[in-house]
Design an enzyme around this catalytic site. Sequence first.
Site, PDB file in Angstrom:
ATOM      1  N   PHE A 185      30.437  -6.421   4.906  1.00 32.61           N
ATOM      2  CA  PHE A 185      30.898  -6.881   3.598  1.00 32.61           C
ATOM      3  C   PHE A 185      31.241  -5.742   2.647  1.00 32.61           C
ATOM      4  O   PHE A 185      31.719  -5.983   1.541  1.00 32.61           O
ATOM      5  CB  PHE A 185      29.864  -7.823   2.952  1.00 32.61           C
ATOM      6  CG  PHE A 185      28.535  -7.193   2.623  1.00 32.61           C
ATOM      7  CD1 PHE A 185      28.351  -6.431   1.462  1.00 32.61           C
ATOM      8  CD2 PHE A 185      27.443  -7.379   3.463  1.00 32.61           C
ATOM      9  CE1 PHE A 185      27.127  -5.871   1.158  1.00 32.61           C
ATOM     10  CE2 PHE A 185      26.204  -6.809   3.161  1.00 32.61           C
ATOM     11  CZ  PHE A 185      26.056  -6.053   1.993  1.00 32.61           C
TER      12      PHE A 185
ATOM     13  N   HIS B   6      25.395  -7.961 -11.164  1.00 31.46           N
ATOM     14  CA  HIS B   6      24.554  -6.985 -10.475  1.00 31.46           C
ATOM     15  C   HIS B   6      23.406  -6.632 -11.402  1.00 31.46           C
ATOM     16  O   HIS B   6      23.617  -6.463 -12.601  1.00 31.46           O
ATOM     17  CB  HIS B   6      25.331  -5.699 -10.156  1.00 31.46           C
ATOM     18  CG  HIS B   6      24.409  -4.572  -9.768  1.00 31.46           C
ATOM     19  ND1 HIS B   6      23.948  -4.419  -8.484  1.00 31.46           N
ATOM     20  CD2 HIS B   6      23.806  -3.609 -10.511  1.00 31.46           C
ATOM     21  CE1 HIS B   6      23.102  -3.390  -8.456  1.00 31.46           C
ATOM     22  NE2 HIS B   6      23.005  -2.886  -9.675  1.00 31.46           N
TER      23      HIS B   6
ATOM     24  N   ARG C  49      16.600  -9.715 -12.514  1.00 28.33           N
ATOM     25  CA  ARG C  49      16.807 -10.188 -11.130  1.00 28.33           C
ATOM     26  C   ARG C  49      16.458 -11.685 -11.021  1.00 28.33           C
ATOM     27  O   ARG C  49      17.129 -12.433 -10.323  1.00 28.33           O
ATOM     28  CB  ARG C  49      15.935  -9.386 -10.147  1.00 28.33           C
ATOM     29  CG  ARG C  49      16.302  -7.920 -10.008  1.00 28.33           C
ATOM     30  CD  ARG C  49      17.514  -7.673  -9.157  1.00 28.33           C
ATOM     31  NE  ARG C  49      17.338  -8.023  -7.769  1.00 28.33           N
ATOM     32  CZ  ARG C  49      18.229  -7.727  -6.811  1.00 28.33           C
ATOM     33  NH1 ARG C  49      19.350  -7.044  -7.118  1.00 28.33           N
ATOM     34  NH2 ARG C  49      18.034  -8.091  -5.574  1.00 28.33           N
TER      35      ARG C  49
ATOM     36  N   LYS D   1      30.260  -8.791 -13.085  1.00 28.07           N
ATOM     37  CA  LYS D   1      31.287  -8.481 -12.087  1.00 28.07           C
ATOM     38  C   LYS D   1      32.646  -9.048 -12.519  1.00 28.07           C
ATOM     39  O   LYS D   1      32.726  -9.882 -13.425  1.00 28.07           O
ATOM     40  CB  LYS D   1      30.831  -9.034 -10.729  1.00 28.07           C
ATOM     41  CG  LYS D   1      29.561  -8.345 -10.204  1.00 28.07           C
ATOM     42  CD  LYS D   1      29.186  -8.842  -8.799  1.00 28.07           C
ATOM     43  CE  LYS D   1      27.952  -8.117  -8.279  1.00 28.07           C
ATOM     44  NZ  LYS D   1      27.635  -8.518  -6.874  1.00 28.07           N
TER      45      LYS D   1
ATOM     46  N   ARG E   4      23.469 -17.044 -10.978  1.00 25.49           N
ATOM     47  CA  ARG E   4      24.216 -17.258  -9.732  1.00 25.49           C
ATOM     48  C   ARG E   4      24.156 -18.723  -9.316  1.00 25.49           C
ATOM     49  O   ARG E   4      25.141 -19.293  -8.847  1.00 25.49           O
ATOM     50  CB  ARG E   4      23.667 -16.337  -8.640  1.00 25.49           C
ATOM     51  CG  ARG E   4      24.042 -14.864  -8.880  1.00 25.49           C
ATOM     52  CD  ARG E   4      23.222 -13.912  -8.046  1.00 25.49           C
ATOM     53  NE  ARG E   4      23.750 -12.550  -8.041  1.00 25.49           N
ATOM     54  CZ  ARG E   4      23.140 -11.527  -7.471  1.00 25.49           C
ATOM     55  NH1 ARG E   4      21.972 -11.700  -6.854  1.00 25.49           N
ATOM     56  NH2 ARG E   4      23.684 -10.320  -7.511  1.00 25.49           N
TER      57      ARG E   4
ATOM     58  N   TYR F 272      27.328   1.525  -4.485  1.00 26.10           N
ATOM     59  CA  TYR F 272      27.030   0.671  -3.341  1.00 26.10           C
ATOM     60  C   TYR F 272      26.863   1.465  -2.046  1.00 26.10           C
ATOM     61  O   TYR F 272      26.976   0.885  -0.955  1.00 26.10           O
ATOM     62  CB  TYR F 272      28.116  -0.394  -3.189  1.00 26.10           C
ATOM     63  CG  TYR F 272      27.965  -1.578  -4.147  1.00 26.10           C
ATOM     64  CD1 TYR F 272      26.764  -2.281  -4.231  1.00 26.10           C
ATOM     65  CD2 TYR F 272      29.022  -2.003  -4.942  1.00 26.10           C
ATOM     66  CE1 TYR F 272      26.627  -3.368  -5.094  1.00 26.10           C
ATOM     67  CE2 TYR F 272      28.896  -3.098  -5.802  1.00 26.10           C
ATOM     68  CZ  TYR F 272      27.687  -3.772  -5.867  1.00 26.10           C
ATOM     69  OH  TYR F 272      27.559  -4.864  -6.704  1.00 26.10           O
TER      70      TYR F 272
ATOM     71  N   GLU G  71      21.111   4.228 -10.727  1.00 24.74           N
ATOM     72  CA  GLU G  71      22.330   3.522 -11.163  1.00 24.74           C
ATOM     73  C   GLU G  71      22.665   3.829 -12.622  1.00 24.74           C
ATOM     74  O   GLU G  71      23.847   3.942 -12.976  1.00 24.74           O
ATOM     75  CB  GLU G  71      22.144   2.012 -10.965  1.00 24.74           C
ATOM     76  CG  GLU G  71      22.032   1.635  -9.486  1.00 24.74           C
ATOM     77  CD  GLU G  71      21.620   0.189  -9.244  1.00 24.74           C
ATOM     78  OE1 GLU G  71      21.401  -0.559 -10.230  1.00 24.74           O
ATOM     79  OE2 GLU G  71      21.529  -0.199  -8.063  1.00 24.74           O
TER      80      GLU G  71
ATOM     81  N   ASN H  63      29.343 -13.146  -6.912  1.00 24.82           N
ATOM     82  CA  ASN H  63      28.109 -13.726  -7.437  1.00 24.82           C
ATOM     83  C   ASN H  63      27.781 -13.245  -8.847  1.00 24.82           C
ATOM     84  O   ASN H  63      26.621 -13.200  -9.252  1.00 24.82           O
ATOM     85  CB  ASN H  63      26.954 -13.481  -6.450  1.00 24.82           C
ATOM     86  CG  ASN H  63      26.713 -12.007  -6.216  1.00 24.82           C
ATOM     87  OD1 ASN H  63      27.377 -11.154  -6.810  1.00 24.82           O
ATOM     88  ND2 ASN H  63      25.747 -11.683  -5.381  1.00 24.82           N
TER      89      ASN H  63
ATOM     90  N   THR I 194      20.971 -13.387  -3.937  1.00 33.93           N
ATOM     91  CA  THR I 194      22.350 -12.937  -3.693  1.00 33.93           C
ATOM     92  C   THR I 194      23.313 -14.090  -3.396  1.00 33.93           C
ATOM     93  O   THR I 194      24.450 -14.091  -3.877  1.00 33.93           O
ATOM     94  CB  THR I 194      22.341 -11.950  -2.500  1.00 33.93           C
ATOM     95  OG1 THR I 194      21.328 -10.960  -2.735  1.00 33.93           O
ATOM     96  CG2 THR I 194      23.684 -11.271  -2.334  1.00 33.93           C
TER      97      THR I 194
HETATM   98  P1  IDP Z   1      22.122  -8.051  -4.691  1.00 39.18           P
HETATM   99  O1  IDP Z   1      23.361  -7.918  -5.559  1.00 39.18           O
HETATM  100  O2  IDP Z   1      21.515  -9.418  -4.813  1.00 39.18           O
HETATM  101  O3  IDP Z   1      21.150  -6.928  -4.878  1.00 39.18           O
HETATM  102  P2  IDP Z   1      22.855  -6.777  -2.152  1.00 39.18           P
HETATM  103  O4  IDP Z   1      22.285  -7.163  -0.839  1.00 39.18           O
HETATM  104  O5  IDP Z   1      22.439  -5.469  -2.760  1.00 39.18           O
HETATM  105  O6  IDP Z   1      22.630  -8.018  -3.164  1.00 39.18           O
HETATM  106  O7  IDP Z   1      24.445  -6.768  -1.962  1.00 39.18           O
HETATM  107  C1  IDP Z   1      25.284  -6.240  -2.957  1.00 39.18           C
HETATM  108  C2  IDP Z   1      26.416  -7.207  -3.198  1.00 39.18           C
HETATM  109  O8  IDP Z   1      27.223  -7.281  -2.022  1.00 39.18           O
HETATM  110  C3  IDP Z   1      26.016  -8.649  -3.467  1.00 39.18           C
HETATM  111  O9  IDP Z   1      25.664  -8.891  -4.814  1.00 39.18           O
HETATM  112  C4  IDP Z   1      27.262  -9.398  -3.060  1.00 39.18           C
HETATM  113  O10 IDP Z   1      28.271  -9.308  -4.078  1.00 39.18           O
HETATM  114  C5  IDP Z   1      27.725  -8.597  -1.854  1.00 39.18           C
HETATM  115  N1  IDP Z   1      27.194  -9.113  -0.595  1.00 39.18           N
HETATM  116  C6  IDP Z   1      25.948  -8.966  -0.089  1.00 39.18           C
HETATM  117  N2  IDP Z   1      25.801  -9.560   1.100  1.00 39.18           N
HETATM  118  C7  IDP Z   1      27.004 -10.109   1.373  1.00 39.18           C
HETATM  119  C8  IDP Z   1      27.501 -10.896   2.474  1.00 39.18           C
HETATM  120  O11 IDP Z   1      26.798 -11.205   3.432  1.00 39.18           O
HETATM  121  N3  IDP Z   1      28.808 -11.290   2.383  1.00 39.18           N
HETATM  122  C9  IDP Z   1      29.611 -10.970   1.329  1.00 39.18           C
HETATM  123  N4  IDP Z   1      29.179 -10.247   0.292  1.00 39.18           N
HETATM  124  C10 IDP Z   1      27.892  -9.819   0.301  1.00 39.18           C
HETATM  125 MG    MG Z   2      21.352  -4.878  -4.406  1.00 32.95          MG
END
Ligand code: IDP
Ligand code: MG
Length: 137
Positions: free
Chosen positions: A59, A117, A87, A10, A104, A51, A128, A114, A93
Amino acid sequence: MSQRTLVLLKPDAVRRGLIGEIIGRIERKADWSITAMELRELGQDTLEQHYGEHRGKPFYEPLVAFMASGPVVALVVEGERVIEGVRRLAGPTDPIAAEPGSIRGDFGTIVRENLIHASDSEESAIRELKIFFPGIS
Ligand code: IDP
Ligand code: MG
């Protein structure tokens, strides 16, 4: 079981000079290989596709703005159980909840920024990879 996954470093990872650190961790796992890699800026269309599952969540808008705030590195990684494996290397996350030792957990503090991805299932990986590397079937 050999698989392919999509990894994005990212914009925070690129800005902070962590490309080598993160790719190094992926590269050092036995029997995985990077088969495509590109530094690029992501447009709105690409981000909305990528996304889409999060559209409407609080978010979502800030996430898309962040992901468009600078270049990312997109990679295709291939190898044994690589979807679950990347992962696990990434960690959960929320970087504060992520174990130290994970990407992370070692480098992040706030949920949005974070660092990485990684596709979360075979189905997501196929979807994807088509968005980011349409030339690879
Ligand atoms: P992942 O990347 O661990 O699969 P996802 O739930 O798919 O997590 O969310 C995609 C991305 O959105 C996360 O990696 C993070 O950058 C952001 N994100 C997810 N949940 C939140 C939140 O509660 N607050 C702010 N950003 C979030
Ligand atoms: Mg995800």
